[in-house]
Design an enzyme around this catalytic site. Structure first.
Site, PDB file in Angstrom:
ATOM      1  N   ASP A 173       0.832  -1.204   0.000  1.00  0.00           N
ATOM      2  CA  ASP A 173       0.000   0.000   0.000  1.00  0.00           C
ATOM      3  C   ASP A 173       0.870   1.259   0.000  1.00  0.00           C
ATOM      4  OD1 ASP A 173      -2.289   1.816   0.683  1.00  0.00           O
ATOM      5  OD2 ASP A 173      -3.300  -0.096   0.944  1.00  0.00           O
ATOM      6  N   HIS A 214      -3.864   4.938   4.187  1.00  0.00           N
ATOM      7  CA  HIS A 214      -4.563   3.711   3.824  1.00  0.00           C
ATOM      8  C   HIS A 214      -3.876   2.449   4.357  1.00  0.00           C
ATOM      9  CE1 HIS A 214      -6.447   1.082   0.558  1.00  0.00           C
ATOM     10  NE2 HIS A 214      -7.472   1.640   1.161  1.00  0.00           N
ATOM     11  N   SER A 388     -11.593  -2.225   0.728  1.00  0.00           N
ATOM     12  CA  SER A 388     -10.269  -2.099   1.348  1.00  0.00           C
ATOM     13  C   SER A 388     -10.240  -2.722   2.729  1.00  0.00           C
ATOM     14  CB  SER A 388      -9.912  -0.622   1.528  1.00  0.00           C
ATOM     15  OG  SER A 388      -9.398  -0.119   0.349  1.00  0.00           O
TER      16      SER A 388
END
Ligand code: NAG
Ligand code: NAG
Length: 726
Positions: A173, A214, A388
């Site tokens: 990520d 994230h 996600s």
């Protein structure tokens, strides 16, 4: 009332001075406020709407059948705050037209548990001091409204002693905050790399918008430290966690391939919650290097057992995107994961496709709860959303599974997910039972993951036989609107490529077409299972067609390979194109992946149907309390309440099984295995036409899917397959 107010004041006071939530919670454990209000207003709906607008609320309408009571919602208030909202919001209280107003509180879970279904594990059986523990609804799943009705059985897996010890997970990520107080203890330098910065430190780049939060959010879901008085508890809270920083810069095939190949002998699980644009018009997948990286991973990773790649299925639902146009989720090497809301509804962002293997809870509408997890700058958030969320959750569940049995292969993990995931209350209009008895949907794959099911099955798992591949190319050039069939006796005859039982099925197509978004593609297996490989895409105006694009389906998992596979392409010319210009299917290739023998009968009994008909007897756990297959009651021989399915009658004694044996089908509502029609070996219902395969000596009639002693006109009896063949 007074007591409550003073608790609240105290709470605010302490937050201000010490900035810790724990003190707040210990002083006022009952006060978790939401941004929902109940308001009493005389004068009808119109008056209520006016007042709502005046003070910046949305009016959700009357509360049930209570006259003059309305449900107001304010989006600008911190959700699930530990303090009552004051300031501007209290002005509504002073309006002379408002009789009464009350900000809604979240009820404490301990109390709800006492009143709730006794089958749910007690969330306080394991008590963690992490302040957000009570907000982790998707783990303890107890709720006064019973919205989260079905368990992912994570507590139960923990109670069996699995917490991810000695398993290594990494997050591909935008980096991870390795010194986050809820991650530091489990952080693993060796499972980390900064591909963007080309060094060993995956710390995210900080900016004012916290763009790179994230990865840190995903990491916490997997392996946040438990019972450290900070934020949350990870699903595999004793696993090692690393991060590969690779999204904060130009992503190239090289960047991806590097990232997918970081220390494959050390890292067990790679979790990725990203992919090509989910805009409903892109068709894109891994480049040649990334493809190779996947293949290397599954062949060489984990010392030959295969790296586990977990992928989020995509968030393009609103754009009418279809996850089959994403080559990462479509890959047989990735485990593609979808999301459902706490109510089991289809989230607005969900992408439908046939390569999705399983599902976890995640966010939904604004009024549905989201996911709490670690956040950038050592913080904690309750706003993590979308698919996600789902990939890291499954990465965590797989970490528990690998602790239970470190010797399972990358394919074993997929088999385990197929076997143990359950449709439960997830709503979809396309649930179907394939010929191997698995319930499957294009929204949710095989359903909600079951962490306890995974560890229990893994513990006694025997690796599935070697993977075989059978490829069949068809060069016939045909116009869409055409059913093109390939008959596959061939796969079962050539020893090299002998596939009898199917796992993944890949369909590679070469299609020229003036407007790609007008196409619908389906594959129908010999047993009649229909996989939608592509649905129409409103925004896809491309005239590029599909140049050897690979669609994938898992819906035929466990079915027999031989027989007729039908590719169906439907062209629905939209007003955006000249209907005279048609497309063409120039070539298609069917690739069946699977095993030559029965995947779960690795002891040479795969050809003996009579042995397969035996009803399995559930084994007991050492305490003698519970059928291993999941009886939830004191007497496993007369079990009234099975976790999966019950078999037999009350009179003869019921047993619990995780899957119905041959000759039975699973009735989901009753959670019982019911008998197929006479002569059926596999079926999806009681009636004669609901057969999917036949017992020895009978022939499967593909015209009306029944079993009989003779074949219909135009068919001859093929004794090797107990099936009528054209
Ligand atoms: C968490 O820590 C507390 C002490 O702070 C202890 O009482 C509790 O048993 C611990 N919980 C678990 C599950 O270890
Ligand atoms: C199925 O078709 C066969 C002939 O093809 C016929 O004999 C049989 O009665 C049919 N069964 C049902 C249940 O329709």
């Amino acid at each position: 009332m007074n007591g409550q107010v003073s608790d609240t004041k105290m709470c605010i006071f302490f937050i201000f001075i010490l900035s810790t939530l724990e003190i707040c919670q210990s002083l006022a454990p009952r006060n978790v406020y939401t941004n929902h209000w109940a308001v009493r207003i005389a004068g009808g709906q119109e008056e209520a709407d006016k007042l709502a607008a005046k003070y910046g609320y949305n009016n959700y309408g009357q509360i049930g059948s209570l006259e003059d009571h309305y449900h107001f919602h304010h989006s600008r208030v911190v959700r699930r705050a530990a303090f009552s909202t004051r300031g501007a919001h209290s002005f509504i209280q002073m309006d002379p037209k408002v009789d009464w107003v009350q900000q809604q509180l979240v009820k404490q879970r301990v109390k709800r548990y006492i009143k709730s279904d006794t089958r749910s594990p007690d969330p306080n059986f394991i008590h963690f001091n992490d302040p957000k523990w009570s907000n982790m609804w998707y783990i303890h799943c107890t709720d006064k409204n019973n919205r989260c009705r079905s368990e992912m059985n994570i507590l139960a897996a923990w109670q069996r002693g699995y917490t991810g010890k000695n398993v290594v997970v990494t997050i591909l990520d935008d980096g991870i905050e390795r010194n986050h107080p809820d991650l530091a203890q489990n952080y693993d330098q060796l499972a980390s790399y900064d591909v963007n910065g080309n060094d060993h430190d995956p710390t995210p780049r900080y900016d004012s918008s916290n763009e790179n939060k994230h990865g840190t959010r995903c990491a916490g879901e997997v392996a946040a430290v438990a019972n450290n008085s900070h934020c949350i508890v990870g699903i595999a809270y004793n696993a090692r966690i690393g991060g590969i920083r690779m999204l904060d810069g130009d992503v190239t095939d090289v960047v991806e391939a590097k990232s997918l190949g970081v220390r494959p002998d050390y890292i067990d699980i790679y979790s990725a919650s990203w992919g090509p644009d989910d805009d409903g018009k892109t068709v894109d997948g891994p480049g040649p290097l990334a493809k190779q990286a996947f293949e290397m991973g599954i062949k060489k990773g984990r010392k030959g057992l295969g790296s586990i790649f977990v992928w989020a299925s995509g968030n393009g639902g609103r754009q009418g995107d279809h996850c089959s146009c994403d080559g990462y989720t479509n890959s047989i090497y990735t485990i593609s994961i979808s999301s459902t809301t706490e109510n089991g509804n289809k989230p607005w962002y969900l992408e439908v496709c046939s390569s999705t293997l399983a599902t976890t809870y995640s966010s939904g509408e604004f009024y549905d709860r989201k996911i709490v997890t670690t956040d950038l700058r050592q913080r904690c958030t309750d706003g993590h959303t979308g698919t996600s969320v789902s990939a890291p959750m499954v990465a965590g569940v797989i970490a528990l599974t690998l602790e239970a049995n470190p010797l399972v292969s990358w394919r074993d993990i997929q088999h385990l997910l197929v076997k143990t995931s359950r449709p439960v209350h997830l709503k979809a209009n396309d649930w179907k039972t394939n010929a191997a008895g698995h319930r499957v949907s294009h929204l949710y794959g095989f359903g909600l993951v079951d962490a306890e099911g995974m560890v229990v099955e893994a513990k006694k798992w025997r690796s599935v036989p070697t993977q075989h591949t059978c490829t069949r190319i068809s060069w016939e050039t045909v116009r869409p609107h055409y059913h093109n069939a390939v008959y596959i006796p061939w796969c079962t005859e050539q020893a090299e490529q002998h596939v009898s039982y199917v796992e993944h099925v890949v369909v590679k197509v070469l299609v020229v077409h003036p407007r790609r978004g007008d196409l619908e593609v389906s594959l129908i297996s010999p047993s009649g299972t229909r996989s939608q490989l592509l649905a129409k895409r409103l925004f896809d105006n491309s005239n590029e067609g599909f140049r050897n694009w690979e669609f994938m389906t898992v819906h035929c998992w466990g079915e027999r390979a031989e027989g007729q596979w039908i590719l169906e392409i439907i062209d629905n010319p939209s007003s955006l194109r000249n209907p005279e210009v048609l497309g063409k299917l120039k070539e298609w290739t069917l690739v069946l992946y699977g095993t030559s023998g029965h995947p779960y009968q690795s002891h040479g009994t795969q050809h003996s149907r009579s042995r397969m008909l035996k009803i399995p007897t559930p084994s007991r756990d050492p305490n003698g309390e519970c059928g291993d297959q999941g009886c939830d009651g004191p007497d496993p021989d007369h079990c009234l309440n099975c976790i999966h399915y019950s078999l037999g009658s009350l009179k003869t004694g019921r047993t619990c099984v995780s899957h119905c044996p041959l000759g039975f089908y699973d009735n989901l509502e009753a959670r019982r295995c019911r008998r197929c029609h006479k002569g059926c070996e596999r079926c999806v219902g009681r009636t004669p036409t609901e057969c999917r395969s036949c017992r020895r000596g009978l022939y499967f009639n593909p015209l009306n899917t029944t079993c009989s002693e003779t074949c219909p006109a135009g068919y001859f009896a093929d004794d090797s397959k107990s099936s009528g063949v054209a």
